[in-house]
Design a protein around this motif. Structure first.
Motif, PDB file in Angstrom:
ATOM      1  N   HIS A 129       1.030  -1.177   0.064  1.00 17.30           N
ATOM      2  CA  HIS A 129       0.375  -0.574   0.071  1.00 17.30           C
ATOM      3  C   HIS A 129       0.858   1.321   0.154  1.00 17.30           C
ATOM      4  O   HIS A 129       2.022   1.384   0.646  1.00 17.30           O
ATOM      5  CB  HIS A 129      -0.742   0.301   0.993  1.00 17.30           C
ATOM      6  CG  HIS A 129      -1.957  -1.588   1.243  1.00 17.30           C
ATOM      7  ND1 HIS A 129      -1.419  -2.757   1.456  1.00 17.30           N
ATOM      8  CD2 HIS A 129      -3.009  -0.892   1.359  1.00 17.30           C
ATOM      9  CE1 HIS A 129      -2.675  -3.170   1.061  1.00 17.30           C
ATOM     10  NE2 HIS A 129      -3.168  -2.622   0.994  1.00 17.30           N
TER      11      HIS A 129
ATOM     12  N   VAL B 173       1.361  -0.124   5.202  1.00 22.34           N
ATOM     13  CA  VAL B 173       1.167  -1.330   6.442  1.00 22.34           C
ATOM     14  C   VAL B 173       1.720  -1.711   6.858  1.00 22.34           C
ATOM     15  O   VAL B 173       2.153  -2.873   6.026  1.00 22.34           O
ATOM     16  CB  VAL B 173      -0.433  -1.709   6.098  1.00 22.34           C
ATOM     17  CG1 VAL B 173      -1.001   0.590   5.921  1.00 22.34           C
ATOM     18  CG2 VAL B 173      -0.799  -2.126   4.861  1.00 22.34           C
TER      19      VAL B 173
ATOM     20  N   HIS C  46       6.609  16.011   5.537  1.00 18.99           N
ATOM     21  CA  HIS C  46       4.631  16.266   6.044  1.00 18.99           C
ATOM     22  C   HIS C  46       5.590  17.035   7.264  1.00 18.99           C
ATOM     23  O   HIS C  46       5.528  17.499   8.160  1.00 18.99           O
ATOM     24  CB  HIS C  46       4.618  14.727   7.044  1.00 18.99           C
ATOM     25  CG  HIS C  46       2.801  15.316   6.951  1.00 18.99           C
ATOM     26  ND1 HIS C  46       2.481  15.793   8.231  1.00 18.99           N
ATOM     27  CD2 HIS C  46       1.985  14.882   6.015  1.00 18.99           C
ATOM     28  CE1 HIS C  46       1.070  15.552   7.634  1.00 18.99           C
ATOM     29  NE2 HIS C  46       0.904  15.371   6.614  1.00 18.99           N
TER      30      HIS C  46
ATOM     31  N   PRO D 123       2.152   5.977  13.648  1.00 21.45           N
ATOM     32  CA  PRO D 123       1.088   6.327  12.625  1.00 21.45           C
ATOM     33  C   PRO D 123       1.281   7.409  12.452  1.00 21.45           C
ATOM     34  O   PRO D 123       2.283   7.880  12.428  1.00 21.45           O
ATOM     35  CB  PRO D 123       0.058   6.507  13.420  1.00 21.45           C
ATOM     36  CG  PRO D 123       1.090   7.171  15.345  1.00 21.45           C
ATOM     37  CD  PRO D 123       1.958   5.780  15.379  1.00 21.45           C
ATOM     38  N   TYR D 124       0.367   6.923  10.992  1.00 19.00           N
ATOM     39  CA  TYR D 124       0.666   8.236   9.946  1.00 19.00           C
ATOM     40  C   TYR D 124      -0.455   8.646   9.849  1.00 19.00           C
ATOM     41  O   TYR D 124      -1.323   9.031  10.218  1.00 19.00           O
ATOM     42  CB  TYR D 124       0.762   8.149   8.540  1.00 19.00           C
ATOM     43  CG  TYR D 124       2.507   6.840   8.393  1.00 19.00           C
ATOM     44  CD1 TYR D 124       3.012   7.292   9.353  1.00 19.00           C
ATOM     45  CD2 TYR D 124       2.159   6.210   7.430  1.00 19.00           C
ATOM     46  CE1 TYR D 124       4.848   6.372   8.586  1.00 19.00           C
ATOM     47  CE2 TYR D 124       3.834   5.118   7.297  1.00 19.00           C
ATOM     48  CZ  TYR D 124       4.705   5.237   8.094  1.00 19.00           C
ATOM     49  OH  TYR D 124       5.721   4.538   7.799  1.00 19.00           O
ATOM     50  N   PRO D 125      -0.728  10.771   9.456  1.00 16.46           N
ATOM     51  CA  PRO D 125      -2.047  11.517   9.031  1.00 16.46           C
ATOM     52  C   PRO D 125      -2.166  10.816   8.137  1.00 16.46           C
ATOM     53  O   PRO D 125      -1.659  10.234   7.183  1.00 16.46           O
ATOM     54  CB  PRO D 125      -1.202  12.737   9.120  1.00 16.46           C
ATOM     55  CG  PRO D 125       0.386  12.419   8.843  1.00 16.46           C
ATOM     56  CD  PRO D 125       0.344  11.187   9.050  1.00 16.46           C
ATOM     57  N   GLU D 126      -3.436  10.769   7.914  1.00 16.06           N
ATOM     58  CA  GLU D 126      -4.975  10.342   6.691  1.00 16.06           C
ATOM     59  C   GLU D 126      -4.424  10.997   5.646  1.00 16.06           C
ATOM     60  O   GLU D 126      -4.237  10.848   4.621  1.00 16.06           O
ATOM     61  CB  GLU D 126      -6.311  10.379   6.659  1.00 16.06           C
ATOM     62  CG  GLU D 126      -6.428   9.724   8.341  1.00 16.06           C
ATOM     63  CD  GLU D 126      -7.804   9.714   8.182  1.00 16.06           C
ATOM     64  OE1 GLU D 126      -8.663  10.824   7.930  1.00 16.06           O
ATOM     65  OE2 GLU D 126      -8.174   9.506   9.353  1.00 16.06           O
ATOM     66  N   ASP D 127      -3.680  11.698   5.593  1.00 16.03           N
ATOM     67  CA  ASP D 127      -2.883  12.447   4.290  1.00 16.03           C
ATOM     68  C   ASP D 127      -1.954  12.513   3.800  1.00 16.03           C
ATOM     69  O   ASP D 127      -1.121  12.965   2.740  1.00 16.03           O
ATOM     70  CB  ASP D 127      -3.287  14.396   4.736  1.00 16.03           C
ATOM     71  CG  ASP D 127      -2.575  14.891   5.806  1.00 16.03           C
ATOM     72  OD1 ASP D 127      -1.499  14.088   6.397  1.00 16.03           O
ATOM     73  OD2 ASP D 127      -1.918  16.018   5.420  1.00 16.03           O
TER      74      ASP D 127
ATOM     75  N   ASP E 104       0.732  10.745   1.364  1.00 19.63           N
ATOM     76  CA  ASP E 104       0.043   9.820   0.442  1.00 19.63           C
ATOM     77  C   ASP E 104       1.359   8.707   0.313  1.00 19.63           C
ATOM     78  O   ASP E 104       0.941   7.663  -0.584  1.00 19.63           O
ATOM     79  CB  ASP E 104       0.731  10.500  -0.789  1.00 19.63           C
ATOM     80  CG  ASP E 104      -0.328  11.798  -1.005  1.00 19.63           C
ATOM     81  OD1 ASP E 104      -1.649  11.969  -0.307  1.00 19.63           O
ATOM     82  OD2 ASP E 104       0.264  12.783  -1.341  1.00 19.63           O
TER      83      ASP E 104
ATOM     84  N   ASP F  37       4.304   6.582   2.067  1.00 18.92           N
ATOM     85  CA  ASP F  37       6.161   6.438   3.105  1.00 18.92           C
ATOM     86  C   ASP F  37       7.426   5.317   2.021  1.00 18.92           C
ATOM     87  O   ASP F  37       8.599   5.574   2.246  1.00 18.92           O
ATOM     88  CB  ASP F  37       5.907   6.124   4.316  1.00 18.92           C
ATOM     89  CG  ASP F  37       5.296   4.367   4.136  1.00 18.92           C
ATOM     90  OD1 ASP F  37       5.047   3.984   3.084  1.00 18.92           O
ATOM     91  OD2 ASP F  37       5.263   3.418   5.521  1.00 18.92           O
TER      92      ASP F  37
END
Length: 233
Positions: A4, A8, A86, A129-133, A135, A137
């Motif tokens: 992904h 993930v 980011h 954890p990543y922020p939802e925005d 795109d 990694d």
């Protein structure tokens, strides 16, 4: 296997399997000349005391290190990663266990050289954890060749002499993943990547010894019988 964007933890195979696949691909092309370069001057795939490495001398580098029984850390960067750029900043070490190589990771972070960090313990991968925005990694760039077992098997099949008796590439790979590989079986049947490039079997043996994929690892300082082109004695 699809990775992904951003990656993930479930995209990655078990740490032991990822180590075995990567280690086999690194070992079959090992040479004494490359060993003498030192990690800071090497490209391609290799193994050393720090772990497994992949560096394309361009936009991608990765390291996979063993951190004790059942523990691994995967870290690196591809230019596609947006983590370090980011805003607000992403803490790549949030929630990380105490056994990670923090000195190395923090040095990389201070130099803006790190794109993501994954760690493996108790049979599962995890990351911050990543922020939802976010795109991407960068996990999918450079690691697909180790994550996708069929790709690994395809490369290994080209390097194992199928004209003689003994286990084929699929069996050797399965044995490595189960950490029961007899390295002598691979050394006896290994083919060069190019007919004009002779094998450096002592270097391959040393790489397999570092990988420690099972019992019977040959002594990397001992004699190794070089095979002529074509793999027959």
């Amino acid at each position: 296997m699809t990775i992904h964007r951003p990656g993930v933890p479930e995209d990655l195979p078990p740490g032991e399997a990822l180590w075995a696949r990567w280690a086999l691909l690194a070992a079959v092309d090992a040479t004494t000349e490359d060993e003498r370069r030192g990690s800071g001057y090497r490209t391609g795939l290799w193994i050393d005391d720090e772990g497994l490495h992949h560096d394309d001398s361009g936009c991608t580098w990765w390291t996979l290190s063993r951190m004790g029984q059942g523990r691994f850390v995967l870290y690196g960067e591809d230019e596609s990663s947006g983590v370090k750029w980011h805003e607000p900043p992403i803490d790549m070490l949030a929630g990380a266990p105490e056994w990670l190589p923090y000195e190395e990771l923090r040095d990389r972070l201070q130099g803006d050289e790190l794109g993501c960090v994954y760690w493996y313990e108790n049979g599962a991968w995890a990351r911050a954890p990543y922020p939802e925005d976010l795109d991407d990694d960068g996990l999918d760039c450079g690691l697909t060749g180790f994550v996708d077992r069929e790709q690994v098997l395809g490369v290994l099949s080209d390097r194992v002499d199928a004209t003689t008796g003994g286990p084929g590439a699929d069996v050797l790979l399965a044995d490595a993943e189960a950490h029961r590989l007899d390295p002598a079986l691979l050394l006896d049947r290994l083919l060069p990547s190019h007919p004009e490039e002779p094998l450096d079997l002592p270097a391959v043996a040393r790489a397999l010894a570092l990988a420690d994929l099972g019992p019977g690892t040959p002594d990397p300082t001992g004699p190794v019988v070089a095979l002529p082109i074509g793999g027959t004695k």
